[in-house]
Design a protein around this motif. Structure first.
Motif, mmCIF file in Angstrom:
data_model
loop_
_atom_site.group_PDB
_atom_site.id
_atom_site.type_symbol
_atom_site.label_atom_id
_atom_site.label_comp_id
_atom_site.label_asym_id
_atom_site.label_seq_id
_atom_site.Cartn_x
_atom_site.Cartn_y
_atom_site.Cartn_z
ATOM 1 N N GLN A 88 0.889 -1.088 0.175
ATOM 2 C CA GLN A 88 0.017 -0.034 -0.014
ATOM 3 C C GLN A 88 0.921 1.176 -0.037
ATOM 4 N N VAL A 120 6.003 0.667 12.444
ATOM 5 C CA VAL A 120 4.482 0.275 12.637
ATOM 6 C C VAL A 120 3.632 1.495 12.557
ATOM 7 N N HIS A 121 2.873 1.296 11.268
ATOM 8 C CA HIS A 121 1.744 2.470 11.008
ATOM 9 C C HIS A 121 0.698 2.215 11.785
ATOM 10 N N GLN A 122 0.093 1.067 11.670
ATOM 11 C CA GLN A 122 -1.319 0.527 11.894
ATOM 12 C C GLN A 122 -1.188 -0.700 12.487
ATOM 13 N N VAL A 123 -1.684 -1.032 13.822
ATOM 14 C CA VAL A 123 -1.763 -2.460 14.223
ATOM 15 C C VAL A 123 -3.182 -2.679 15.020
ATOM 16 N N LEU A 135 0.092 -2.999 9.399
ATOM 17 C CA LEU A 135 0.382 -1.906 8.315
ATOM 18 C C LEU A 135 1.629 -1.240 8.789
ATOM 19 N N LYS B 51 -1.035 6.571 17.620
ATOM 20 C CA LYS B 51 -0.340 6.848 16.636
ATOM 21 C C LYS B 51 -1.520 6.787 15.327
ATOM 22 N N ASP B 52 -2.485 5.732 15.607
ATOM 23 C CA ASP B 52 -3.332 5.370 14.481
ATOM 24 C C ASP B 52 -3.991 6.696 14.118
ATOM 25 N N ASP B 55 -2.321 8.794 11.262
ATOM 26 C CA ASP B 55 -2.187 8.439 10.080
ATOM 27 C C ASP B 55 -3.115 8.419 9.443
#
Lengths: 792, 59
Positions: A88, A120-123, A135, B51-52, B55
């Protein structure tokens, strides 16, 4: 014995060990270095809240061996990563299947731990499905880094690819939720207005107010009939097109006829409106369907870990260099390196190396098969202790494993069809109902009273409205499913409850189903009176604790006290030696211990080359099996055993248990053929198994049951999964299905009986639509409460 | 009683808002795992911001 339990996993702390850590101003004890390391990581990363709020103890953490670390890094090869993830932009998206999760606090812990990684951007961790959606930037932190970070807090994660079917299920589930919300919220609104209208009937209401409230109700009902009720309409339409009327036909008819009649009454300010009945009926049906669907999709999620058995990576040897590649891309002629403990990635021939392989997944035989140069190995089997170089003869897709999976896909479409009983009833019922309604309309319109014709027909339809009838089966099934679930039986296909009461034959697999599927000690012979049996076994267990070999695990329960061993040395394929009390202790084969082989014994213990004990191992029968077999035979079921094992253990079991028929040395194809023969002879067949070799026959049988300890593939394909290590649950399942059938029969009897009484009255015009609604609601309520009894 | 001509439409408006919020929540997968969210209230959010939220939402 002092009752000290590990702070991390709540398992007893072995005496003589000392793993301690201070937490919340107290010294905490740990059972092993693994748990200590995990707890240390958790506490020092400021995640100690986990220990304060968790509801279940964690699983025992094993320190990651060096080899596993190397295996993890094989996921980093760009080629492998490409096969298991989505790109992505600059980010990589991946699903991980996580083992070791025990409660919702674990989900929190994992999310926190991964968010600390800058890449890590999204978990998002789902605690019910034990999956993690991730992600992250693969160019800064490799996947192995993430997996290692999870391992450091005690969870094993492996990449996972959800199958197509599952994604469709998920989408459908969120649609169900939305429809449920629309019909539920609108039902509340319309009912509120209906109360106002009812009161208006008694106390008098302005015609303008009444009209207004009716128009508003009409407006609020529109989304219910046009959106929430759509699945019924489309299912009804499909069934009409296929000339196989199902229950959704009268349901849609009732919904739309009542709605249109009420709309007519609203527009022309005559007669009665029943918007609240339309909404409530739709809502109740949606609710039942939603619960059933959710139970099924949960069962699916919990068991659809397909990728785990297919080897993902392989180490390719090219010009003397090792290279991690995707197992799917191996070609025949390639040469791969298989390390101890790894899954063999392709069918092939051993070029060099000695080892033993566990082929139980494919053949059902648990005894490791010894392999040396020139022998053939199969994809999906596990290499135990030696390093092998294998010349690939078949790519993964055409390997034996691939063939079994393909066989299973083929049998999928051959599943014996079971026409749902209620659908048969519905077909019968709907046709007659439509004829009666049409006849009533004609009768009143032409001969009796043309003005009342429409309303009398409506009360016929409302009174006979198949609410109770259509609720009869789904509510009973939902309740029965919930109860079986509580008992540890997961039902993925609700139709099995229909078939089970008619069952005649039960087919068992042997290894892993009737037996434990692992070695246990059957007999110990002592040759030296200085040692008691417990002491000898404890000594063996202490040495075997260093080994990963499946035979070693047989002794783990005999570990009674830790001994101080020195110079532990593992000799691949032979045994383990160590120094203890100044003696040279050896555990392993007769040749390794330099003693004379004894009959049947598999493991020997010697001290300074003097034989102390010989132990024979076997795959023990599950303790509950003899009682279960007797009970089932008393109930008149025919029992069969189909096993891939060709040894005489099968004959011994047959003598002990007395099955009606036993066939040993069955290939997966033979199993399918045997079951298909039974099915075509008109018998209703249940198949109980655990291995990949059983899964093709799962589709051939009417009902398939897998064990929780079974392979992921078999759990994924089975209709029913037993969540406990207890096949006695089969009896519970059969009993539950009979109770469900009884409940359904009672419900159907009531609703049919009610209809038989009310129809003549309604046709004669004695039943005003109001009374029709009350009667309908009452009989629906009765049916639902009768079903609720099944929960107990 | 003519007040109902005003009040009921307002009530319907609120119902629609409620439904819209619910649909949004379903689309954001907030109903996928009901156990975890119940737990989240117990844990203190420390210095590290979530953090989410910074983004861009995943498509």
């Amino acid at each position: 014995m002092s009752a000290v339990y590990c702070f991390h996993c709540h398992e007893p702390v072995p005496s003589g060990t000392s793993f301690q850590l201070e937490f919340d101003a107290k010294q905490r004890q740990f059972c092993c270095a693994g748990c200590l390391a995990v707890a240390d990581t958790i506490i020092s990363s400021d995640l100690a809240d986990y220990y304060r709020f968790r509801t279940e103890p964690a699983n025992r953490a094993n320190a990651i061996p060096k080899e596993l670390e190397a295996e993890l890094s094989s996921f980093d090869a760009p080629q492998v990563l490409e096969d298991i993830s989505n790109k992505q932009g600059g980010l990589t998206e991946l699903e991980l299947s996580i083992s070791g999760m025990s409660c919702a606090a674990c989900a929190w812990l994992i999310e926190k731990q991964l968010r600390q990684l800058p890449a890590v951007h999204q978990v998002n961790v789902n605690s019910t499905t034990q999956r993690c959606h991730l992600l992250w930037r693969a160019d800064t932190t490799p996947l192995s880094g993430i997996l290692k970070s999870l391992a450091s807090i005690g969870y094993q994660a492996s990449p996972f690819i959800a199958d197509q079917e599952e994604q469709v299920f998920k989408l459908e589930l969120s649609r169900y939720l939305k429809r449920l919300a629309v019909s539920g919220i609108m039902t509340m609104q319309v009912m509120m207005l209906a109360v106002a209208l009812y009161f208006g009937e008694y106390t008098g209401i302005d015609a303008s107010h009444q009209g207004y409230l009716r128009w508003i109700s009409l407006l609020l009902t529109l989304p219910v009939v046009l959106y929430a009720a759509l699945p019924f309409v489309s299912s009804a339409w499909r069934s009409v097109k296929a000339r196989q009327m199902n229950m959704d036909v009268p349901v849609s008819l009732a919904i739309y006829y009542t709605f249109l009649a009420s709309a007519y009454a609203t527009v022309f300010s005559t007669g009665e409106v029943y918007f609240e009945s339309v909404c409530m009926f739709t809502f109740l049906l949606q609710l039942g369907k939603f619960f059933e669907y959710r139970a099924r999709s949960r069962a699916r999620d919990a068991t659809s870990n397909l990728l785990k058995i297919m080897p993902v990576t392989a180490t390719l040897l090219k010009d003397g260099e090792q290279q991690a590649v995707s197992a799917r891309r191996l070609q025949s002629g390639d040469c791969i390196l298989v390390k101890p403990g790894e899954t063999i990635a392709a069918d092939g021939q051993i070029i060099s190396g000695n080892s033993s392989a566990d082929e139980s997944m494919l053949t059902g035989e648990y005894t490791p098969v010894s392999k040396s140069t020139g022998d053939l190995v199969m994809a999906g089997s596990i290499n135990h202790d030696g390093l092998l170089q294998v010349n690939v003869s078949q790519p993964l897709a055409s390997s034996r494993l691939g063939q079994i999976i393909a066989l299973q896909q083929r049998t999928l479409s051959q599943k014996p069809a079971v026409l749902q009983r209620t659908d048969r009833l519905a077909k019968y019922f709907v046709e007659r109902l439509l004829i009666i309604a049409a006849a009533t309309f004609a009768l009143w319109y032409f001969w009796l009273d043309a003005d009342r014709a429409f309303w009398v027909t409506l009360s016929v339809l409302v009174a006979t409205c198949p609410c109770a009838l259509s609720l009869a089966t789904p509510t009973a099934i939902t309740c029965a499913l919930a109860r079986l679930n509580r008992n540890g039986i997961l039902i993925k296909n609700a139709q099995v409850l229909d078939v089970l009461p008619e069952l005649t034959h039960i087919v068992f697999d042997k290894t892993g189903t009737l037996t434990e599927g692992r070695f246990s000690i059957s007999d110990v012979t002592l040759f030296n009176s200085d040692y008691s049996e417990t002491q000898a076994l404890n000594l063996i267990a202490n040495l075997e604790a260093y080994s990963e070999h499946p035979i070693g695990r047989a002794f783990s329960s005999s570990l009674t006290g830790k001994l101080a061993l020195e110079q532990v040395n593992i000799v691949v394929g032979s045994g383990i030696s160590a120094r203890f009390n100044g003696m040279q202790i050896k555990v392993g084969s007769a040749a390794f211990c330099a003693v004379k082989p004894q009959a049947k014994a598999m493991v020997y213990l010697s001290a300074d080359n003097q034989l102390i004990a010989a132990v024979s191992l076997h795959d023990a029968l599950r303790p509950e099996v003899p009682a279960l077999v007797r009970q089932l035979q008393q109930q008149g079921y025919k029992l069969l055993m189909l096993t891939g094992d060709s040894s005489d253990q099968a004959d011994k079991l047959q003598q002990q248990l007395g099955f009606d028929q036993m066939i040993k040395g069955c290939s997966p194809e033979q199993k399918v053929a045997e079951i298909t023969a039974l099915v075509s002879a008109g018998h209703k067949v249940l198949m109980l198994g655990d291995g990949i070799n059983d899964s093709p026959s799962f589709h051939a049988a009417h009902v398939s049951v897998a064990m929780q300890s079974g392979t992921d593939l078999s759990k994924n394909q089975a209709d029913v999964v037993l969540l406990q290590h207890n096949i006695g649950l089969i009896a519970t399942l059969l009993q539950g299905s009979k109770a469900a059938q009884r409940g359904i029969r009672q419900n159907l009897a009531w609703s049919v009986g009610y209809n038989l009484i009310i129809i003549p009255l309604a046709v004669a015009g004695f039943v005003s639509p109001y009374i029709a609604v009350i009667g309908m609601s009452f009989s629906s309520l009765l049916v639902v409460s009768n079903s609720l009894r099944l929960l107990k | 009683m003519s007040v109902i001509y005003v009040l009921i439409p307002i009530a319907i408006l609120f119902v629609l808002i409620g439904l819209a919020v619910f649909f949004w929540a379903v689309r954001n997968k907030q109903f996928d795992d009901l156990d975890k969210e119940g737990f989240s209230i117990l844990f203190d959010e420390k210095a590290v911001a979530n953090k989410d939220k910074q983004d861009p939402p995943a498509p």
